[in-house]
Design an enzyme around this catalytic site. Structure first.
Site, PDB file in Angstrom:
ATOM      1  N   ARG A 155       0.842  -1.201   0.000  1.00 13.82           N
ATOM      2  CA  ARG A 155       0.000   0.000   0.000  1.00 13.82           C
ATOM      3  C   ARG A 155       0.870   1.241   0.000  1.00 13.82           C
ATOM      4  NH1 ARG A 155      -4.607  -1.812   4.476  1.00 13.82           N
ATOM      5  NH2 ARG A 155      -5.198  -3.746   3.421  1.00 13.82           N
ATOM      6  N   ARG A 199       3.077   1.252  10.237  1.00 13.65           N
ATOM      7  CA  ARG A 199       2.419   1.575   8.974  1.00 13.65           C
ATOM      8  C   ARG A 199       3.458   1.507   7.864  1.00 13.65           C
ATOM      9  NH1 ARG A 199      -2.519   3.800   8.369  1.00 13.65           N
ATOM     10  NH2 ARG A 199      -2.556   4.430  10.552  1.00 13.65           N
ATOM     11  N   GLU A 229      -5.542  -1.149  15.808  1.00 15.38           N
ATOM     12  CA  GLU A 229      -6.226  -2.106  14.950  1.00 15.38           C
ATOM     13  C   GLU A 229      -5.274  -3.194  14.483  1.00 15.38           C
ATOM     14  OE1 GLU A 229      -7.623  -2.502  10.371  1.00 15.38           O
ATOM     15  OE2 GLU A 229      -7.584  -0.478  11.220  1.00 15.38           O
ATOM     16  N   SER A 249      -9.687  -6.279  10.684  1.00 12.59           N
ATOM     17  CA  SER A 249     -11.022  -5.794  10.316  1.00 12.59           C
ATOM     18  C   SER A 249     -11.759  -6.942   9.640  1.00 12.59           C
ATOM     19  CB  SER A 249     -10.938  -4.598   9.366  1.00 12.59           C
ATOM     20  OG  SER A 249     -10.584  -3.423  10.037  1.00 12.59           O
ATOM     21  N   ARG A 283       1.612  -6.373  12.664  1.00  8.33           N
ATOM     22  CA  ARG A 283       1.075  -5.791  13.898  1.00  8.33           C
ATOM     23  C   ARG A 283       1.019  -6.829  15.014  1.00  8.33           C
ATOM     24  NH1 ARG A 283      -2.974  -0.742  12.701  1.00  8.33           N
ATOM     25  NH2 ARG A 283      -1.564   0.290  11.224  1.00  8.33           N
TER      26      ARG A 283
END
Length: 424
Positions: free
Chosen positions: A262, A277, A349, A352, A391
């Site tokens: 990403r 990130r 987070e 999801s 993560r």
């Protein structure tokens, strides 16, 4: 993507649902585009009917040796043919305009999704476990002495620039162990089929899952016509693209452990320290394709599968129901799992899980044949992280750090680490 007929029949409900997501009313514009398309198609059909009729009249005129009438009819047919050729191009343009307008409209939230603007309005569903009690001031993952040698940001920056990390030694092995543990759990205990998908996909696959056209800036595109996947959701969900699946093949549950890519175009200046990130990260993805009546139960099941990862790792976390303003583009309802990071003294987070209804299925024409029925229906799709490996690595480092800077390896990971109990 939506069914324009449904929008016509439910225009008020459609606009009301969009308003819940902070989007302006769109039904009127979409219906107007469809009206223009329908009107033009009607003219084309009438022209084709007249061309066919005139062609038959030419034969009759010639049989009657009425050359003037036959020539007039031939001229008329030639003009109609030209109109039809131009009209077919116009029809394609009108179809494209309607599709383009619908392609950037997000999915509609379910009625029980909490109303809100951003993450501050998300609703806590439950808290699981207890925060670890440490008798020292915990450090962030990149500050822990036992992990510093294995987290090489300097060399990664030399090789690829910012937002990359080079993992080395036991830290690299720990990341691999976490990923292997996850994929084994989901395939052996949760019934998902393991898939090793391409990491490069065509734009049609990204359109199908909703990343294109709206989020192109977040993607890495090659010099050709391929994109690096932002998540394995893209190739896994597109396994159903263009297919007509028998009812007995549902639910289809697949999982993949892949790298994801990403650009993080919208996150400039956020989480620049450490490996929270990154442009490249590993994730264990879960995807389900179900019958419509089973999708909501499948969402709860998928959430439970993702939670099991954290439970077995002994990590404290909470589950949040995302509000309308924080949900992803293609989701109708989303749960986030947020893991506790003592070094940051906050939740982050780590997964999801979303149900998309038939939104993606319509974009990729994924259908199924109900048993005993001649009519086809669109499947429902779901996706979730089971979970983000990078993560999870951060969470293990911060929650299992010791006062001397070493890291205790969680029991469930030791078989993957050849029995190693401590790093550093």
């Amino acid at each position: 993507m939506f069914d324009i007929k449904w929008i016509r029949d439910n225009s008020e409900a459609f606009d009301k649902a969009l308003a819940r997501r902070g989007y302006k009313a769109s039904a009127g514009n979409l219906i107007a585009l469809d009206d223009a398309r329908r009107s033009h198609v009607t003219k084309l059909q009438e022209a084709q009917e007249r061309r066919n009729a005139a062609s038959k009249e030419i034969g009759k005129a010639m049989a009657a040796k009425d050359e003037a009438k036959a020539q007039a009819l031939k001229d008329e047919v030639a003009g109609i043919k030209s109109f039809i050729q131009d009209g077919e191009a116009t029809e394609r343009e009108l179809n494209a305009a309607l599709e383009a307008a619908m392609a950037v409209i997000p999915n509609l939230p379910l009625d029980d999704v909490p109303q809100g603007e951003d993450e501050a309005d998300n609703v806590e569903l439950r808290i699981v476990g207890e925060k670890p009690v440490l008798d020292f001031v915990p450090k962030e993952h990149f500050e822990i002495s036992g992990a510093e040698a294995g987290l090489d940001f300097t060399t990664a920056a030399k090789l690829a620039g910012s937002r990359f990390v080079l993992l080395k030694g036991q830290i690299a092995r720990l990341e691999r162990a976490i990923g292997q543990f996850m994929i084994d759990l989901h395939t052996q205990e949760h019934g998902y089929m393991e898939v090793s998908p391409p990491l490069l996909v065509h734009d049609t696959a990204l359109f199908g899952t909703g990343q294109l056209p709206k989020f192109e800036e977040d993607l890495f595109k090659t010099n050709g016509d391929h994109y690096l996947i932002p998540t394995a959701e893209v190739p896994l969900t597109n396994m159903a693209a263009g297919e007509i699946m028998p009812e007995e093949a549902l639910p289809m549950r697949v999982t993949a452990l892949t790298y994801c890519f990403r650009s993080e175009a919208g996150s400039a200046g956020r989480d620049t320290r450490g490996m929270l990130r990154q442009h490249q990260f590993m994730k264990c993805e879960l995807v389900s394709v179900t019958k419509p009546e089973e999708s909501l139960n499948e969402l709860e099941r998928m959430l439970g599968c993702a939670e099991t990862v954290l439970k077995k790792l002994g990590l404290h976390y909470r589950v949040m129901t995302l509000c309308t303003g924080d949900m992803g583009f293609g989701a109708r309802k989303t749960y986030d799992i947020e893991v506790w990071l003592p070094g940051q003294d906050t939740y982050r987070e780590i997964s999801s899980c979303s149900v998309c209804g038939d939104f993606q299925a319509r974009r990729m024409n994924a259908r199924y044949r109900p048993e005993g029925s001649k009519q086809l229906g669109h499947v429902h799709t779901l996706n979730g992280s089971g979970v983000a490996v990078g993560r999870a690595l951060i969470a293990v480092l911060e929650n299992y750090q010791n006062a001397d800077g070493s890291i205790t390896v969680p029991d469930v990971l030791r078989p993957y680490m050849n029995g190693l109990e401590t790093i550093g």
